[in-house]
Enzyme design. Structure first.
Site, PDB file in Angstrom:
ATOM      1  N   LYS A  61      11.005  -4.006   6.646  1.00  0.00           N
ATOM      2  CA  LYS A  61      10.435  -2.976   5.983  1.00  0.00           C
ATOM      3  C   LYS A  61       8.822  -3.133   7.158  1.00  0.00           C
ATOM      4  CE  LYS A  61       8.672  -5.849   2.293  1.00  0.00           C
ATOM      5  NZ  LYS A  61       9.372  -6.024   0.775  1.00  0.00           N
TER       6      LYS A  61
ATOM      7  N   ARG B 283       7.295  -1.597 -11.594  1.00  0.00           N
ATOM      8  CA  ARG B 283       6.258  -1.298 -10.127  1.00  0.00           C
ATOM      9  C   ARG B 283       7.843   0.029  -9.783  1.00  0.00           C
ATOM     10  NH1 ARG B 283       6.057  -4.567  -4.540  1.00  0.00           N
ATOM     11  NH2 ARG B 283       8.300  -4.874  -5.419  1.00  0.00           N
TER      12      ARG B 283
ATOM     13  N   TYR C  74     -23.017  -8.744  14.064  1.00  0.00           N
ATOM     14  CA  TYR C  74     -24.238  -7.924  13.090  1.00  0.00           C
ATOM     15  C   TYR C  74     -24.195  -8.259  11.512  1.00  0.00           C
ATOM     16  CZ  TYR C  74     -21.077  -3.806  15.223  1.00  0.00           C
ATOM     17  OH  TYR C  74     -21.254  -2.870  16.163  1.00  0.00           O
TER      18      TYR C  74
HETATM   19  C1  PLP Z   1       9.696  -6.904   0.327  1.00  0.00           C
HETATM   20  C2  PLP Z   1      10.848  -7.406  -0.210  1.00  0.00           C
HETATM   21  C3  PLP Z   1      11.886  -8.193  -0.040  1.00  0.00           C
HETATM   22  C4  PLP Z   1      11.276  -9.628   0.566  1.00  0.00           C
HETATM   23  O1  PLP Z   1      10.839 -10.441   0.134  1.00  0.00           O
HETATM   24  P1  PLP Z   1       9.488 -11.744   0.869  1.00  0.00           P
HETATM   25  O2  PLP Z   1       9.527 -11.710  -0.115  1.00  0.00           O
HETATM   26  O3  PLP Z   1       9.262 -10.908   1.941  1.00  0.00           O
HETATM   27  O4  PLP Z   1      10.283 -12.706   1.398  1.00  0.00           O
HETATM   28  C5  PLP Z   1      13.140  -8.495  -1.218  1.00  0.00           C
HETATM   29  N1  PLP Z   1      13.053  -7.564  -1.961  1.00  0.00           N
HETATM   30  C6  PLP Z   1      12.240  -6.483  -2.614  1.00  0.00           C
HETATM   31  C7  PLP Z   1      12.643  -5.604  -2.933  1.00  0.00           C
HETATM   32  C8  PLP Z   1      11.208  -6.319  -1.752  1.00  0.00           C
HETATM   33  O5  PLP Z   1      10.794  -5.308  -1.700  1.00  0.00           O
END
Ligand code: PLP
Length: 388
Positions: free
Chosen positions: A51, A149, A270
């Site tokens: 992702k 969630r 800044y």
């Molecule tokens: C992002 C995600 C993962 C991967 O998690 P990591 O901590 O990056 O290994 C696995 N399962 C779900 C449902 C996720 O949202």
């Protein structure tokens, strides 16, 4: 006569000479991390979570490299990401974690994608779409064991087997997600493992998945049938209180635009938030928050103070940021680096050279995940390896 752009100047592709920052992505290290996670998963299949543009490394490059290493199953968050993954992995199994939006069934079918269903409503829509197609289409079902969630609640999960809709499609995977797997002694891990097992027991024969990167390393070994690492693939440490077993995948270099001397009692950047107490040499680097380098790594205080703020490796030495990170630039105190070792045009290291993504995240008051997924679009991206 106007000169035609050389290939290096093609719009859209950013060449090294034209870029402010150089992003190095090691696809061999990515493949090697996947193999090592597979070998740690006790015989379970290892999927890859790709992702957010494969955690900033590029879906189009990371997915084929992982597929060549042997990965057959990919997880993305959005349907749009799944379509990109499908384009480069024609035979892979691809799941969309964020669930099914109404009316998207035809797109799933067109690209042979699987939704992760997280409510009875979504299950009903997928069952209806499957009936209309006259096929038992595949999907995963997500049970929420503590995150609150996404997914069915555990009590809802316990009633699934009596749900008529379940006959109309194929539940190819039952999954849940850890809240704090990186905290190996957090009692919530064991509670989630037990709740997930209770639901699994009511649905025998359905493959199951629970572990993210850190979950793979828990002493309870909750590997089930398929593990879902993301962060660790890209070099993040899945075991934060131990040495990182993964190889670094991402390196970031910025170029020195200017060097200047700042006199005592002058400020840098800044809002004048950093004060030189003595004469300092400052290097201005061509990377800023518009490149995804977090502004929260700004150094606000006085020269010589220990601040929790960004650092750059300059000629192999850690040099602290000085002042606010600005949009396109960051200023670094290079007083401790011998003058002949630092000059205009040199590159400095912002990630790499023992400066890990975890450390960069910590110094910015965030996590390495956010550093990776914000990696900017203005860098020259330099890929190596990935041929298998
Ligand atoms: C992002 C995600 C993962 C991967 O998690 P990591 O901590 O990056 O290994 C696995 N399962 C779900 C449902 C996720 O949202």
């Amino acid at each position: 006569m106007t000169k035609l752009p050389s290939q290096n100047e093609t719009p859209g592709r950013i060449s090294e000479e034209a870029a402010g920052g150089l992003l190095h992505i090691d696809l061999d290290a990515l493949a090697s991390n996947w193999r090592s996670l597979r070998d740690s998963a006790g015989g379970a299949e290892a999927a890859a979570v790709v992702k957010a543009d494969a955690y900033g490394t590029g879906i189009e490059q990371a997915v084929p490299a992982l597929a060549r290493a042997g990965c057959r199953t990919f997880f993305v968050a959005h349907l749009s990401e799944a379509i990109r993954a499908r384009d480069v992995a024609p035979n892979a199994t691809i799941y969309v974690l964020n669930g099914l939006f109404s009316g998207t069934g035809p797109t799933y079918a067109q690209f042979d994608l699987r939704p992760v269903l997280g409510s009875f409503e979504e299950i009903g829509e997928w069952a209806g779409f499957s009936r209309a197609q006259g096929k038992r289409l595949k999907a995963a079902i997500h049970v929420d064991t503590g995150m609150n969630r996404l997914g069915l609640t555990v009590p809802e999960g316990m009633t699934l087997r009596n749900l008529p809709d379940l006959q109309d499609f194929e539940t190819a995977l039952l999954m849940s997600h850890f809240v704090s797997a990186e905290e190996h002694d957090n009692p919530l891990n064991q509670q989630q493992i037990e709740a997930f097992q209770a639901v699994r027991d009511t649905l025998p024969g359905i493959p199951a998945s629970l572990a993210n990167s850190s979950g793979i390393f828990l002493k309870e070994k909750p590997h089930c049938d398929i593990v879902r690492p993301g962060y660790a693939l890209y070099g993040g440490n899945p075991t934060p209180d131990r040495d990182n077993p993964m190889r670094p995948v991402v390196g970031l270099e910025g170029r020195i635009v200017q060097l200047r001397v700042v006199e005592p009692d002058q400020t840098v950047g800044y809002n004048g938030r950093w004060l030189a107490l003595t004469r300092r040499r400052i290097a201005t680097i061509s990377v800023g928050y518009a490149d995804g380098y977090p502004r929260s790594a700004s150094a606000r205080g006085k020269s010589g103070e220990e601040l929790l703020a960004g650092v750059a490796m300059v000629a192999g030495r850690p040099c602290p940021f000085a002042g606010n990170v600005s949009m396109d630039l960051v200023t670094v105190d290079v007083t401790d680096v011998p003058e002949r070792q630092v000059k205009r045009g040199d590159t400095v290291t912002l990630i790499g050279d023992n400066l890990t993504v975890d450390e960069v995240g910590r110094r910015a008051g965030t996590i390495g995940y956010e550093i990776l997924t914000n990696l900017g679009r203005r860098y020259a991206r330099i890929y190596r390896g990935g041929e298998g």
